[in-house]
Motif scaffolding. Structure first.
Motif, mmCIF file in Angstrom:
data_model
loop_
_atom_site.group_PDB
_atom_site.id
_atom_site.type_symbol
_atom_site.label_atom_id
_atom_site.label_comp_id
_atom_site.label_asym_id
_atom_site.label_seq_id
_atom_site.Cartn_x
_atom_site.Cartn_y
_atom_site.Cartn_z
ATOM 1 N N UNK A 30 9.657 -92.300 -47.187
ATOM 2 C CA UNK A 30 10.126 -93.681 -47.273
ATOM 3 C C UNK A 30 9.887 -94.273 -48.659
ATOM 4 N N UNK A 31 8.701 -94.015 -49.210
ATOM 5 C CA UNK A 31 8.376 -94.616 -50.499
ATOM 6 C C UNK A 31 9.156 -94.009 -51.650
ATOM 7 N N UNK A 32 9.803 -92.881 -51.424
ATOM 8 C CA UNK A 32 10.693 -92.332 -52.436
ATOM 9 C C UNK A 32 11.914 -93.204 -52.642
ATOM 10 N N UNK A 33 12.385 -93.848 -51.580
ATOM 11 C CA UNK A 33 13.669 -94.562 -51.670
ATOM 12 C C UNK A 33 13.631 -95.991 -51.154
ATOM 13 N N UNK A 34 12.474 -96.461 -50.696
ATOM 14 C CA UNK A 34 12.427 -97.791 -50.078
ATOM 15 C C UNK A 34 12.718 -98.899 -51.089
ATOM 16 N N UNK A 56 9.197 -98.218 -62.306
ATOM 17 C CA UNK A 56 8.665 -98.607 -60.987
ATOM 18 C C UNK A 56 9.076 -97.576 -59.936
ATOM 19 N N UNK A 57 10.309 -97.098 -60.026
ATOM 20 C CA UNK A 57 10.774 -96.077 -59.091
ATOM 21 C C UNK A 57 10.200 -94.712 -59.449
ATOM 22 N N UNK A 58 10.248 -94.364 -60.732
ATOM 23 C CA UNK A 58 9.927 -92.999 -61.139
ATOM 24 C C UNK A 58 8.446 -92.696 -61.237
ATOM 25 N N UNK A 280 18.442 -84.106 -55.645
ATOM 26 C CA UNK A 280 19.135 -84.704 -56.791
ATOM 27 C C UNK A 280 20.386 -85.436 -56.309
ATOM 28 N N UNK A 281 21.163 -84.780 -55.468
ATOM 29 C CA UNK A 281 22.415 -85.373 -54.996
ATOM 30 C C UNK A 281 22.165 -86.573 -54.091
ATOM 31 N N UNK A 282 21.265 -86.415 -53.121
ATOM 32 C CA UNK A 282 21.027 -87.490 -52.158
ATOM 33 C C UNK A 282 20.397 -88.699 -52.824
ATOM 34 N N UNK A 283 19.374 -88.475 -53.655
ATOM 35 C CA UNK A 283 18.692 -89.595 -54.303
ATOM 36 C C UNK A 283 19.631 -90.350 -55.234
ATOM 37 N N UNK A 284 20.395 -89.616 -56.040
ATOM 38 C CA UNK A 284 21.321 -90.276 -56.944
ATOM 39 C C UNK A 284 22.373 -91.077 -56.208
ATOM 40 N N UNK A 285 22.922 -90.489 -55.162
ATOM 41 C CA UNK A 285 23.957 -91.176 -54.391
ATOM 42 C C UNK A 285 23.422 -92.449 -53.754
ATOM 43 N N UNK A 286 22.228 -92.367 -53.156
ATOM 44 C CA UNK A 286 21.667 -93.539 -52.488
ATOM 45 C C UNK A 286 21.299 -94.644 -53.478
#
Length: 474
Positions: A30-34, A56-58, A280-286
């Protein structure tokens, strides 16, 4: 350390323990993308710049990636159960600090400590699964559940973040971790198998420092590519120096964090590439989609989060299905085919989004989720199953690094590329040019499509021969 195998435990004990592990892993995911949906609000409340927003994200993924190899082998030394408990405690304390951060750089630091807690937990979760489930099919299913939770956590982050921001202040996206940490701590003490350390196993803190130096410098270099200067040159030199020091250190250690010969296994290497490529694909897309729909189309954080839930809804069943059918269909159809689905899904989303056809855009997101779900469960099985038991901690660390490194590179590269492309197309004096932003957004989606197609070819090469299970690789 010995297996808590079918003789020593009941199925109920094993699967209950898997549920506890999944709670910790869910928070990490969750904290990867919240923050994807919370980022505009964070920037407004804390006055964060573009650079601060990316850090903040990275900061979270960076610390995880840099420390995971070390925490994996440290878990071998002091016991993975103890490591899991320590990680939970750090994660809970860091969540409190992040929730009440007074400024952007304080939040970056708190996110770094969250990464420390996650890096302590993650290898422990996968190593404990390997040590708890000795039956191959049962273990494959358990790893499939593990991967499903990781996928769902990462994919559900934008939805949870948007839902919390609908009713509470931005700090709630971190504060929600605290009760989950308390439950997981109590449950682990109650149902986890005994801690079984191996004091003969050595841990090298200097290697972890070199890894963190390398990755931190690499991310800084990527962020500085848009405006070359002294900082870019320094970051590149530090990244090269850190990588050289790390490799040199491993050759001199009797018990290294990473033995590079482990990558001689085509299946192991293919699993690592597949896990990183999928994230890479999912994180970038989201990340890009939630930002575009909020900043250009006026969606609320919750609405933007609900849009990308299509990834989650498709990823979960296909992740479970991948682990369940691997022994029958083999790696190539699931991993190479999964990347084909990701490429097709991003391509469909690119076309549908540019034409304003929302149902087809969501269909494209779902296709990405289905492909990524199959890839992640099977790539985890490839990595863990192809490594010797004596390197369970090392393999778990590499496996977790591959996921986090994929996210780290995605945010660093695509997050830095978006403002550059936007600036090239925006009209002077216009605060936010929606047409220019969309042009940059769809161009980056096309890049993601090409990357996914490349990974489909790489996966087919790595897994040629089509072994039908991880056990075939040992």
């Amino acid at each position: 350390m010995t297996h808590l195998d079918n003789v020593d435990s009941t199925p109920a004990q094993r699967w209950t323990f898997l549920l506890v592990i999944s709670l910790g892993l869910l928070m990490v995911g969750l904290d990867n993308s919240i923050l994807y949906t919370a980022l505009p609000e964070l920037r407004a409340q804390l006055g964060a710049t573009d650079t601060q927003a990316l850090w903040i994200i990275n900061a979270y993924a960076l610390v995880i990636s840099g420390l995971l190899l070390g925490t994996g082998t440290l878990g071998d030394r002091i016991g993975h159960r103890l490591m899991f408990l320590i990680g939970l405690a750090i994660f809970g304390a860091a969540s409190l600090a992040a929730a009440f951060a007074p400024g952007a750089w304080f939040l970056v630091a708190a996110r770094g400590f969250l990464g420390l807690g996650a890096a302590t937990m993650m290898p422990a979760t996968l190593a404990l699964i390997r040590l708890t489930f000795s039956d191959e099919r049962e273990r494959n299913t358990a790893i499939g559940v593990w991967a499903s939770v990781a996928v769902v956590g990462a994919a559900l982050g934008p939805v949870v973040g948007g839902l919390l921001l609908e009713f509470f202040w931005w700090g709630s996206v971190f504060l929600i971790n605290v009760p989950v940490v308390v439950v997981a701590l109590v449950a682990t003490i109650a149902v986890a198998p005994p801690n079984m350390p191996n004091p003969a196993r050595r841990w090298d803190a200097l290697s972890s420092f070199y890894a963190l130096l390398t990755l931190g410098s690499l991310v800084t270099a990527i962020k500085e590519l848009s405006h070359p200067g002294g900082l870019l040159i320094a970051a590149v030199l530090l990244a090269a120096l850190g990588a050289w020091l790390f490799a040199r250190r491993q050759r001199r250690l009797d018990d290294p964090l990473l033995t590079f010969d482990i990558f001689r296994s085509r299946i192991f290497t293919g699993g690592v590439l597949a896990a990183g490529g999928a994230m890479f694909a999912v994180s970038g897309l989201e990340l890009l989609t939630t930002q575009r729909f909020q900043m250009v189309l006026g969606y609320s954080p919750l609405e933007a989060g609900l849009l990308v839930i299509a990834v989650t809804l498709a990823a979960f069943p296909f992740s479970l299905l991948g682990g369940a059918v691997l022994h029958r269909v083999g790696f190539v159809p699931l991993i190479a085919g999964g990347f084909g689905a990701v490429a097709g899904g991003v391509g469909l989303a690119t076309w549908a989004g540019s034409q304003g056809v929302l149902p087809l855009f969501v269909t494209g997101l779902a296709l990405v989720g289905a492909g990524a779900g199959a890839i992640m469960s099977v790539s985890s099985t490839a990595i863990i199953g192809s490594a010797p038991v004596r390197r369970a901690g090392m393999a778990a660390g590499v496996e977790s690094v591959s996921y986090e490194f994929g996210t780290l590179l995605s945010v660093a590269i695509l997050g830095s590329l978006l403002p550059v492309l936007y600036a090239l197309r925006a009209r002077p004096g216009v605060e936010l040019d929606g047409a220019a932003y969309d042009a940059a957004y769809f161009l980056i989606l096309s890049i993601i499509t090409a990357v996914a197609a490349l990974f489909a070819l790489l996966s087919a090469w790595c897994f040629r021969g089509n072994p039908r299970s991880a056990g075939a690789t040992q």
